[in-house]
Design a protein around this motif. Structure first.
Motif, PDB file in Angstrom:
ATOM      1  N   VAL A  63       3.247  -1.462   9.915  1.00 28.64           N
ATOM      2  CA  VAL A  63       2.336  -0.322  10.073  1.00 28.64           C
ATOM      3  C   VAL A  63       1.025  -0.708  10.756  1.00 28.64           C
ATOM      4  O   VAL A  63       0.098   0.097  10.801  1.00 28.64           O
ATOM      5  CB  VAL A  63       2.063   0.403   8.735  1.00 28.64           C
ATOM      6  CG1 VAL A  63       3.346   1.001   8.178  1.00 28.64           C
ATOM      7  CG2 VAL A  63       1.368  -0.498   7.734  1.00 28.64           C
ATOM      8  N   ASP A  76       8.977   3.514  -3.469  1.00 31.26           N
ATOM      9  CA  ASP A  76       9.053   4.666  -4.366  1.00 31.26           C
ATOM     10  C   ASP A  76       8.011   4.591  -5.488  1.00 31.26           C
ATOM     11  O   ASP A  76       8.278   4.930  -6.631  1.00 31.26           O
ATOM     12  CB  ASP A  76      10.462   4.806  -4.948  1.00 31.26           C
ATOM     13  CG  ASP A  76      10.714   6.189  -5.511  1.00 31.26           C
ATOM     14  OD1 ASP A  76      10.094   7.158  -5.010  1.00 31.26           O
ATOM     15  OD2 ASP A  76      11.507   6.304  -6.468  1.00 31.26           O
ATOM     16  N   ASP A  86       4.408   6.057  -6.078  1.00 28.16           N
ATOM     17  CA  ASP A  86       3.385   6.953  -5.543  1.00 28.16           C
ATOM     18  C   ASP A  86       2.133   7.022  -6.397  1.00 28.16           C
ATOM     19  O   ASP A  86       1.235   7.820  -6.141  1.00 28.16           O
ATOM     20  CB  ASP A  86       3.950   8.354  -5.326  1.00 28.16           C
ATOM     21  CG  ASP A  86       4.494   8.968  -6.593  1.00 28.16           C
ATOM     22  OD1 ASP A  86       4.418   8.337  -7.662  1.00 28.16           O
ATOM     23  OD2 ASP A  86       4.999  10.099  -6.512  1.00 28.16           O
ATOM     24  N   ALA A 101       4.562   4.249  -1.498  1.00 27.67           N
ATOM     25  CA  ALA A 101       5.347   5.427  -1.888  1.00 27.67           C
ATOM     26  C   ALA A 101       6.657   5.502  -1.113  1.00 27.67           C
ATOM     27  O   ALA A 101       7.720   5.732  -1.697  1.00 27.67           O
ATOM     28  CB  ALA A 101       4.527   6.695  -1.665  1.00 27.67           C
ATOM     29  N   GLU A 102       6.590   5.292   0.195  1.00 28.51           N
ATOM     30  CA  GLU A 102       7.782   5.457   1.031  1.00 28.51           C
ATOM     31  C   GLU A 102       8.759   4.294   0.914  1.00 28.51           C
ATOM     32  O   GLU A 102       9.965   4.489   0.896  1.00 28.51           O
ATOM     33  CB  GLU A 102       7.364   5.659   2.484  1.00 28.51           C
ATOM     34  CG  GLU A 102       6.667   6.986   2.710  1.00 28.51           C
ATOM     35  CD  GLU A 102       6.142   7.165   4.127  1.00 28.51           C
ATOM     36  OE1 GLU A 102       6.260   6.230   4.953  1.00 28.51           O
ATOM     37  OE2 GLU A 102       5.594   8.255   4.401  1.00 28.51           O
ATOM     38  N   ARG A 103       8.247   3.094   0.868  1.00 26.42           N
ATOM     39  CA  ARG A 103       9.113   1.918   0.901  1.00 26.42           C
ATOM     40  C   ARG A 103       9.555   1.455  -0.487  1.00 26.42           C
ATOM     41  O   ARG A 103      10.648   0.914  -0.654  1.00 26.42           O
ATOM     42  CB  ARG A 103       8.411   0.782   1.621  1.00 26.42           C
ATOM     43  CG  ARG A 103       9.312  -0.379   1.947  1.00 26.42           C
ATOM     44  CD  ARG A 103       8.620  -1.309   2.920  1.00 26.42           C
ATOM     45  NE  ARG A 103       9.526  -2.321   3.402  1.00 26.42           N
ATOM     46  CZ  ARG A 103       9.547  -2.776   4.617  1.00 26.42           C
ATOM     47  NH1 ARG A 103       8.722  -2.291   5.518  1.00 26.42           N
ATOM     48  NH2 ARG A 103      10.378  -3.718   4.971  1.00 26.42           N
ATOM     49  N   GLY A 157       6.230  -4.854   5.524  1.00 25.75           N
ATOM     50  CA  GLY A 157       5.883  -3.442   5.690  1.00 25.75           C
ATOM     51  C   GLY A 157       4.480  -3.250   6.241  1.00 25.75           C
ATOM     52  O   GLY A 157       4.255  -2.404   7.104  1.00 25.75           O
ATOM     53  N   SER A 174      -1.105   3.065   0.327  1.00 27.01           N
ATOM     54  CA  SER A 174      -0.519   3.974  -0.662  1.00 27.01           C
ATOM     55  C   SER A 174       0.715   4.661  -0.097  1.00 27.01           C
ATOM     56  O   SER A 174       1.735   4.798  -0.782  1.00 27.01           O
ATOM     57  CB  SER A 174      -1.543   5.023  -1.107  1.00 27.01           C
ATOM     58  OG  SER A 174      -2.575   4.420  -1.832  1.00 27.01           O
ATOM     59  N   THR A 175       0.638   5.077   1.148  1.00 25.68           N
ATOM     60  CA  THR A 175       1.791   5.708   1.803  1.00 25.68           C
ATOM     61  C   THR A 175       2.950   4.729   1.898  1.00 25.68           C
ATOM     62  O   THR A 175       4.099   5.076   1.604  1.00 25.68           O
ATOM     63  CB  THR A 175       1.399   6.220   3.201  1.00 25.68           C
ATOM     64  OG1 THR A 175       0.357   7.187   3.050  1.00 25.68           O
ATOM     65  CG2 THR A 175       2.578   6.838   3.919  1.00 25.68           C
ATOM     66  N   LEU A 176       2.674   3.501   2.291  1.00 29.38           N
ATOM     67  CA  LEU A 176       3.715   2.476   2.379  1.00 29.38           C
ATOM     68  C   LEU A 176       4.359   2.237   1.017  1.00 29.38           C
ATOM     69  O   LEU A 176       5.591   2.166   0.907  1.00 29.38           O
ATOM     70  CB  LEU A 176       3.136   1.171   2.932  1.00 29.38           C
ATOM     71  CG  LEU A 176       4.106  -0.008   2.962  1.00 29.38           C
ATOM     72  CD1 LEU A 176       5.166   0.208   4.049  1.00 29.38           C
ATOM     73  CD2 LEU A 176       3.366  -1.310   3.204  1.00 29.38           C
TER      74      LEU A 176
END
Length: 185
Positions: free
Chosen positions: A29, A68, A70, A64-66, A25, A60-62
């Motif tokens: 990105v 779950d 957050d 949360a998105e990948r 991941g 942090s975004t990764l």
């Protein structure tokens, strides 16, 4: 080369983040070389953003998105900060003839995400945690708490949650063995 520390993943079978998936991941990105050390959220990267806060936001975004997740605390720092913190910890708590590996396992650095406010810096009373010992090391814009756990971190009342509540900042801890390994990477 940024070093990124994730707090509280892969502990006790909870908040699972497979390191191979995390590396993939991060590569997707925009990070170049992505290496991880053990399963507890130690990442060394190249490429990607140059600013620590941008790296933290991207990771942090990764997460949360990948995955779950957050609410994972993500701390990015330079290898220079890591090296300086290790040196300070060794000065505060030198290996005094004990088994070096045991000493490095029991000596921890809690990396704080901000300098605690002046009125919070004495919120931890050393007498409350004896025989564990600690020293707060303040810099211009970062801080670390160096801790020597007499019987290991797992049995101490000086937990990361207690440290964060007392100092009013977030943090994540690593023992000297892990810090040394990250610097070698």
């Amino acid at each position: 080369m940024p070093v990124v520390l994730l707090r509280g993943i892969n502990v006790g079978g909870h908040r699972k983040v497979p390191m191979a998936e995390l590396r993939a991941g991060l590569a997707e990105v925009g990070f170049g070389s992505v290496r991880t050390y053990i399963q507890s959220g130690n990442v060394v990267v190249t490429g990607g953003p140059n600013d620590d806060r941008d790296i933290e936001r991207l990771m942090s975004t990764l997460l949360a998105e990948r995955f779950d997740l957050d609410d994972v605390s993500v701390m990015s720092m330079t290898s220079e900060r890591l090296k300086a913190a290790r040196g300070a910890s060794k000065r505060e708590f030198p290996d005094e003839g004990t088994d070096p590996k045991d000493h490095a396992r029991r000596t921890h650095i809690v990396f704080l995400d901000a300098v605690p406010a002046p009125d919070r810096r004495t919120a931890l009373d050393p007498d409350d945690f004896s025989p564990d010992r600690f020293v707060l090391d303040l810099h211009d814009d970062v801080a670390e708490l160096h801790v020597s756990y007499a019987s290991g971190a797992g049995t101490s009342r000086l937990t990361l949650d207690r440290i964060e509540r007392a100092l009013g900042v977030r943090g994540t801890g690593r023992n000297l063995n892990t810090v040394t390994r990250l610097l070698e990477m």
